[in-house]
Design a protein around this motif. Structure first.
Motif, PDB file in Angstrom:
ATOM      1  N   GLU A  11       0.833  -1.203   0.000  1.00 43.11           N
ATOM      2  CA  GLU A  11       0.000   0.000   0.000  1.00 43.11           C
ATOM      3  C   GLU A  11       0.865   1.250   0.000  1.00 43.11           C
ATOM      4  O   GLU A  11       1.972   1.263   0.533  1.00 43.11           O
ATOM      5  N   GLY A  12       0.336   2.293  -0.607  1.00 45.34           N
ATOM      6  CA  GLY A  12       1.040   3.556  -0.642  1.00 45.34           C
ATOM      7  C   GLY A  12       1.636   3.893  -1.994  1.00 45.34           C
ATOM      8  O   GLY A  12       2.201   4.972  -2.173  1.00 45.34           O
ATOM      9  N   LEU A  13       1.535   2.962  -2.957  1.00 45.31           N
ATOM     10  CA  LEU A  13       2.047   3.212  -4.293  1.00 45.31           C
ATOM     11  C   LEU A  13       0.897   3.366  -5.275  1.00 45.31           C
ATOM     12  O   LEU A  13      -0.179   2.782  -5.097  1.00 45.31           O
ATOM     13  N   ALA A  14       1.130   4.128  -6.326  1.00 51.26           N
ATOM     14  CA  ALA A  14       0.077   4.424  -7.293  1.00 51.26           C
ATOM     15  C   ALA A  14      -0.328   3.182  -8.077  1.00 51.26           C
ATOM     16  O   ALA A  14       0.423   2.215  -8.196  1.00 51.26           O
ATOM     17  N   VAL A  41       8.444 -10.550  -7.375  1.00 51.44           N
ATOM     18  CA  VAL A  41       8.809  -9.140  -7.297  1.00 51.44           C
ATOM     19  C   VAL A  41       8.000  -8.488  -6.189  1.00 51.44           C
ATOM     20  O   VAL A  41       6.786  -8.702  -6.080  1.00 51.44           O
ATOM     21  N   ARG A  42       8.670  -7.693  -5.377  1.00 52.30           N
ATOM     22  CA  ARG A  42       7.969  -6.915  -4.357  1.00 52.30           C
ATOM     23  C   ARG A  42       8.391  -5.458  -4.483  1.00 52.30           C
ATOM     24  O   ARG A  42       9.591  -5.161  -4.604  1.00 52.30           O
ATOM     25  N   ILE A  43       7.412  -4.566  -4.453  1.00 46.13           N
ATOM     26  CA  ILE A  43       7.666  -3.133  -4.536  1.00 46.13           C
ATOM     27  C   ILE A  43       6.979  -2.479  -3.351  1.00 46.13           C
ATOM     28  O   ILE A  43       5.798  -2.732  -3.098  1.00 46.13           O
ATOM     29  N   ARG A  44       7.709  -1.634  -2.639  1.00 43.17           N
ATOM     30  CA  ARG A  44       7.092  -0.994  -1.486  1.00 43.17           C
ATOM     31  C   ARG A  44       7.681   0.389  -1.256  1.00 43.17           C
ATOM     32  O   ARG A  44       8.844   0.643  -1.594  1.00 43.17           O
ATOM     33  N   PRO A  45       6.868   1.275  -0.691  1.00 43.30           N
ATOM     34  CA  PRO A  45       7.387   2.594  -0.349  1.00 43.30           C
ATOM     35  C   PRO A  45       8.197   2.527   0.928  1.00 43.30           C
ATOM     36  O   PRO A  45       7.941   1.698   1.800  1.00 43.30           O
ATOM     37  N   VAL A  46       9.185   3.387   1.036  1.00 39.69           N
ATOM     38  CA  VAL A  46       9.971   3.512   2.256  1.00 39.69           C
ATOM     39  C   VAL A  46      10.000   4.982   2.627  1.00 39.69           C
ATOM     40  O   VAL A  46      10.507   5.812   1.871  1.00 39.69           O
ATOM     41  N   GLY A  47       9.407   5.300   3.770  1.00 44.10           N
ATOM     42  CA  GLY A  47       9.303   6.689   4.144  1.00 44.10           C
ATOM     43  C   GLY A  47       8.309   7.414   3.249  1.00 44.10           C
ATOM     44  O   GLY A  47       7.347   6.836   2.749  1.00 44.10           O
TER      45      GLY A  47
END
Length: 283
Positions: A11-14, A41-47
């Protein structure tokens, strides 16, 4: 080929990130001469600004990993695709030492994962490779400038150990540990050195890009293929609280130390969220 690529977007990504990531990674996998399977593949926001992208896969039966951090998703995915392409080539054409110093951006979380090959203690499944965003030894240097700058806003509660993991370490040579470290895109690998029967780490640092440290002082490995430099002393014996104090006081990216009494190897490290993680070897 796209259906073989599993995508996880936190969560947190477009919207559209998963489609973009699948297309880029599938193009790399589909164009590879080797058999590439189990692509995750994993994509996540940091900060509030940075994006962390990671891909795990099997190439001709060998596990690989690539992790990239950037200030925006497009850059992170571009780097991830380029890194995966390079890693596939590297593991299928024969290992050679990686150049040093490495680029400022990229590689990331310290984590424990199943390690490649070799018997484990007490017949348990082999585990324990770890990595950190740093450019120097446990007792030297800071995280890579590019990653640290991009993620500075996420740092909070630096003395809190947010994750603990016990790992049954693989018994393998320092050479094998270094090759696994490179294949998994780690900057440090925790293992047991059968020549000394002590827990040890190999990690990425100058001047050669590969350094070996053990919980007990010992001589260099016999005829290594990897250009190691050697830590001349054993890892310090510290309590958990003492390790936290030392790491935070010196602003270290990680600290390799020995558990009092057992001398089991431990790594205390900084996570991307600014909190601390601890990996401890078990007997």
């Amino acid at each position: 080929m796209g259906e073989l690529v599993a995508i996880q977007v936190d969560e947190g990504l477009a919207r559209g990130v998963a489609i973009d990531a699948r297309a880029r990674i599938a193009a790399v996998v589909g164009g590879a001469d080797a058999l590439v399977e189990a692509v995750r593949v994993r994509i996540r926001p940091v900060g509030t600004r940075a994006v962390l992208a990671q891909v795990n896969a099997e190439v001709d039966g060998r596990r690989i990993r690539v992790q990239e951090a950037a200030a925006d998703r497009a850059t992170a995915l571009d780097r991830l695709a380029d890194g995966l392409r390079a890693r596939i080539t590297a593991v299928t054409t024969g290992w050679t030492p990686l150049p040093w110093p490495r680029r400022a951006a990229g590689a990331g979380l310290l984590s424990a994962v199943p390690a490649q090959g070799g018997p484990s203690r007490a017949g348990r499944a082999p585990v324990a490779a770890v990595a950190a965003p740093f450019a120097a030894h446990p007792c030297t240097g800071l995280p890579r400038a590019g990653v640290r700058s991009a993620l500075a806003a996420s740092s909070a509660g630096p003395r809190h150990i947010a994750r603990r993991k016990e790992a049954h370490l693989v018994w393998c040579s320092p050479d094998a540990a270094a090759r696994t470290m490179d294949a998994m895109d780690f900057d440090i690998h925790l293992f047991t050195d059968p020549a000394t029967e002590t827990d040890a780490v190999v990690y990425r640092t100058g001047p050669t890009g590969y350094r070996l440290a053990r919980t007990g002082a010992a001589g260099p490995p016999t005829r290594p293929a990897v250009p190691f430099t050697l830590s001349p002393v054993g890892a310090p014996e510290l309590t958990e609280a003492g390790a936290v104090d030392r790491l935070c006081a010196a602003d270290l990216p990680f600290l390799f130390f020995a558990q009092p009494g057992t001398r089991g190897g431990r790594v205390l490290y900084r996570r991307f969220d600014g909190l601390l993680g601890l990996i401890a070897a078990t007997s």
